[in-house]
Design an enzyme around this catalytic site. Structure first.
Site, short mmCIF file in Angstrom:
data_model
loop_
_atom_site.label_atom_id
_atom_site.label_comp_id
_atom_site.label_asym_id
_atom_site.label_seq_id
_atom_site.Cartn_x
_atom_site.Cartn_y
_atom_site.Cartn_z
N SER A 1 0.84 -1.19 0.00
CA SER A 1 0.00 0.00 0.00
C SER A 1 0.87 1.24 0.00
O SER A 1 2.01 1.21 0.47
CB SER A 1 -0.91 0.01 1.23
OG SER A 1 -0.14 0.26 2.42
N ASP A 2 0.37 2.33 -0.53
CA ASP A 2 1.04 3.60 -0.34
C ASP A 2 0.88 4.00 1.13
O ASP A 2 0.12 3.39 1.89
CB ASP A 2 0.48 4.66 -1.29
CG ASP A 2 1.50 5.74 -1.60
OD1 ASP A 2 2.46 5.91 -0.82
OD2 ASP A 2 1.36 6.42 -2.63
#
Length: 751
Positions: A286-287
């Protein structure tokens, strides 16, 4: 509407079935059999080192330094990112392999975006070279430097297509075009990873942000995205596919939503497309805190639900939020997350660590000492910077300048000093400061006293007596170099702008200098396309110099004085005004196009105040020669369904200097079952043409080059007529037409 948990589970598990293994199964199977649920979840939890803080992002539940050490001992951390220095990495890795129960090594990642100790041009500038092999070389150099500091994973390349210049992260990608973007995406992956991930100097590449982050509404960072599936598949997904085909084994999910579903919790995007259709066998990270942001998006009621949605959708590693460690064990215990899904994610992470050689040599890059500076890479930085410069205008052949006999005034907020040269996302520069414009010019001039330097204004505000001093310097000079544009803080993440023209203080400076009547050469510093007005737009010469990195001053001087001819081409269209964006050359036709014979016709697709044409087109760029496109010829008028068509153009250099020309091939399908762009780039080739010389350039087209997403949502190629151009930019050029035959000889119609 939310999908029920069982439906989500079924989608993900179906997409994950039968993925290829990337590691020795015995070691990983043994580890999986011995791991507790908490240790498995730990392999899916990534954090910034406490000492490193959170850089530009919000701090999220950072533990104490000792608390982080305890988490590593407990096997609750898979890796750390953006930690400065090797001592902290050595300590953390020693804890992981010597003091944790299973001894699983950490993976150290970093935002190595356009260099490490040596800073290369920002990616958008590098794309202006129209040379993917150059990007591969600079990525390779960056990987060599970063791995010597213990990093084995980079959160790059950014492969988002960017068509709205208001979006600050335009600077991190390859611009507006799909074909060019895909070529650079693959090249950068190859450069970072090298020929073998097990090598000590290989870095795991991470194409990002999956997907369509560059289509943020209004050019506003982190904003929503609302596009059709056709646009998603034709424009925003191809560079990712190219990066994965080049060998990337990690992907970063995006912050934005698509069709109401945030990318980080989108089972269709991460499961059905990425893993199901494409067979991706690496892991998804995930960012920064994107899983936690599902709450703010309004699709998760709390952190526990955000964890469940993100993980079941296919996000394997959680970056920085800590939600997986907090909630995944309970979700597994309660049966809301299948153990099979957890094991699949852990297996992929361990497999990549195995492929990187971390199990065999976890201290690789962390023992001994690392160079603080890499002199051998500075020459590459200078070459890359020279080739990134785009000459937009050169009235009266003002450039190149003679080295002596002229008094030069260098004016502007970027004239002197090492500031605003590297560009955004420069986290680990070496001890040598970048070369400023003034320094580079003085080194190149026969008599450095012929150069006077004055700021004239600040980046975004006037300075006392600035205009007076600038006008005085201009009057005493034969030619003015006006160093203006954007500061580093105006491009990059969270740097969206509603107005992409110059700050008012700099525009006033340009007008004041122009009023002296002296010839002006604009040296534009920028991380996006800009709308140029007034004295800047009308300057005798304009060179786009972007953020060029460590060798900025020397590279600009090389081009200004003719040691290197300008050869860059725009990877983004420059609009006439801010209000035209988003703008891209390969737009669709409308039912009311503006007639060429009547550009002011009413009730047509045009603005009242400007034409809907670029100020400078995608692909535009001048050199110090003059290239004439003489003829275009087709090998045949018909392209067989399984055949090849050759398109040959003849070019002549009518100028007094050699020229590096970027010859571009564009195609249009004028009649199709769905609307098609007015032009699409399908090939390009760089050629060196001596004065007076004539060269031929040949492109090869096949049926696969003419495809699109059809009305039924599938890949489609339709027989019929196609237009083709060989051109120096996305406007103009030499045009021809050919016919794509159907699968049988008698089937030559569109329908």
């Amino acid at each position: 509407m939310r999908l029920p948990t069982l439906v989500l589970q079924a989608l993900v598990l179906q997409a994950l079935a039968g993925l290829p293994a990337h590691a020795a199964p015995s070691r990983i199977d043994d580890l999986l059999a011995r791991m507790t649920v908490e240790e498995k979840v730990g392999q899916l939890s990534l954090f910034a080192p406490v000492a490193a803080g959170a850089l530009a992002n919000p701090v999220t539940r950072q533990p104490s330094a000792e608390g982080q050490r305890d988490a590593i001992r407990a096997g609750r951390v898979t890796g750390l990112f953006n930690g400065v220095g090797r001592e902290g990495k050595r300590e953390a890795q020693t804890i992981a392999v010597k003091q944790s129960r299973l001894g699983i090594p950490l993976l150290f990642g970093a935002d190595v975006i356009h260099g490490f100790r040596t800073v290369f041009p920002v990616p958008l500038a590098e794309a202006a070279s129209w040379d993917p092999s150059l990007a591969e070389r600079t990525a390779r150099a960056a990987a060599i430097e970063a791995t010597a500091d213990g990093f084995r994973w980079t959160f790059a390349p950014m492969v988002d297509i960017a068509r709205d210049a208001r979006w600050g992260r335009t600077v991190e990608g390859a611009g507006e075009d799909v074909f060019l973007g895909a070529r650079f995406a693959a090249a950068r992956v190859r450069g970072f990873q090298g020929p073998d991930l097990a090598r000590a100097d290989a870095m795991l590449a991470t194409p990002k942000h999956f997907a369509a982050y560059g289509a943020a509404s209004g050019g506003l960072d982190y904003n929503t995205v609302d596009i059709s599936e056709r646009t998603l598949r034709e424009v925003y997904l191809p560079p990712f596919r190219a990066a994965l085909d080049a060998g990337a084994l990690s992907v970063m999910s995006a912050f934005n939503e698509i069709s109401g579903v945030p990318a980080n919790a989108n089972p269709w995007l991460l499961g059905s497309v990425l893993r199901g259709e494409w067979g991706f066998g690496g892991f998804v990270v995930s960012d920064y805190t994107a899983d936690e942001e599902l709450i703010a998006h309004g699709v998760a009621a709390d952190a526990r639900e955000a964890t469940r949605l993100s993980f079941l959708a296919g996000s394997d590693i959680s970056m920085q939020s800590g939600l997986y460690n907090e909630h995944l064990p309970d979700l597994v215990a309660d049966g809301e997350v299948p153990m099979a899904r957890l094991d699949d994610a852990v297996r992929r992470v361990l497999a990549v660590k195995e492929k990187l050689g971390l199990f065999d040599d976890p201290m690789r890059g962390l023992d001994g000492t690392a160079p603080a500076d890499w002199p051998e890479h500075r020459a590459l930085a200078r070459e890359a910077a020279r080739r990134a410069i785009v000459l937009l205008r050169n009235e009266g052949d003002l450039l190149p300048l003679p080295r002596q006999g002229r008094r030069i005034a260098l004016i502007g907020p970027f004239a002197e000093g090492p500031h605003d040269l590297h560009g955004p996302w420069t986290l680990f520069p070496g001890p040598r400061p970048p070369v400023s414009l003034a320094e580079g010019l003085r080194a190149a001039l026969a008599d450095s006293s012929s150069l006077t330097v004055t700021a004239g204004s600040g980046v975004d505000r006037p300075v006392r007596n600035g205009l007076r001093d600038a006008m005085a310097a201009a009057r005493n000079a034969d030619v003015v170099l006006l160093a203006i544009g954007e500061g580093e803080a105006m491009s990059g993440e969270a740097r969206s702008r509603t107005d992409i023209s110059l700050p008012a203080a700099q525009q006033a400076l340009a007008e004041a200098v122009a009023s002296t009547g002296k010839p002006v050469i604009v040296l534009l510093r920028n991380g996006r396309a800009m709308a140029l007005t007034g004295a800047v737009r009308e300057a005798r010469a304009i060179a786009v110099t972007w953020f060029l990195g460590s060798e900025t001053g020397h590279a600009v001087a090389d081009v200004l004085f003719g040691d290197a001819a300008p050869s860059g081409r725009l990877p983004v269209s420059f609009p006439q005004a801010s209000g035209q964006v988003p703008f891209h050359y390969d737009h669709k036709p409308t039912g009311r196009p503006v007639p060429e014979s009547a550009p002011d016709a009413f009730y047509k697709a045009r603005y009242l105040d400007v034409s809907h044409e670029p100020l400078y087109a995608f692909g535009h760029g001048l050199g110090y020669g003059r290239i004439r496109y003489d003829a275009v010829a087709l090998s045949h008028q018909r392209l067989p369904w399984n055949g090849v068509l050759e398109v040959t153009a003849t070019l002549t250099n009518t100028g007094p200097r050699a020229m590096d020309e970027v010859v571009q091939l564009y195609v249009r399908d004028p009649v199709a079952s769905v609307t098609r762009p007015v032009r699409q780039l399908k090939g390009f080739e760089r050629v060196h043409v001596l004065p007076g010389a004539t060269v031929q350039v040949t492109f090869r087209l096949q049926r696969a080059d003419l495809g699109f997403i059809g009305a039924d949502g599938t890949d489609t190629v339709e027989p019929g007529a196609f237009d083709v151009w060989v051109a120096p930019s996305a406007t103009g050029g030499l045009k021809a037409r050919f016919l794509l035959e159907g699968p049988t000889l008698h089937n030559v119609g569109k329908r």
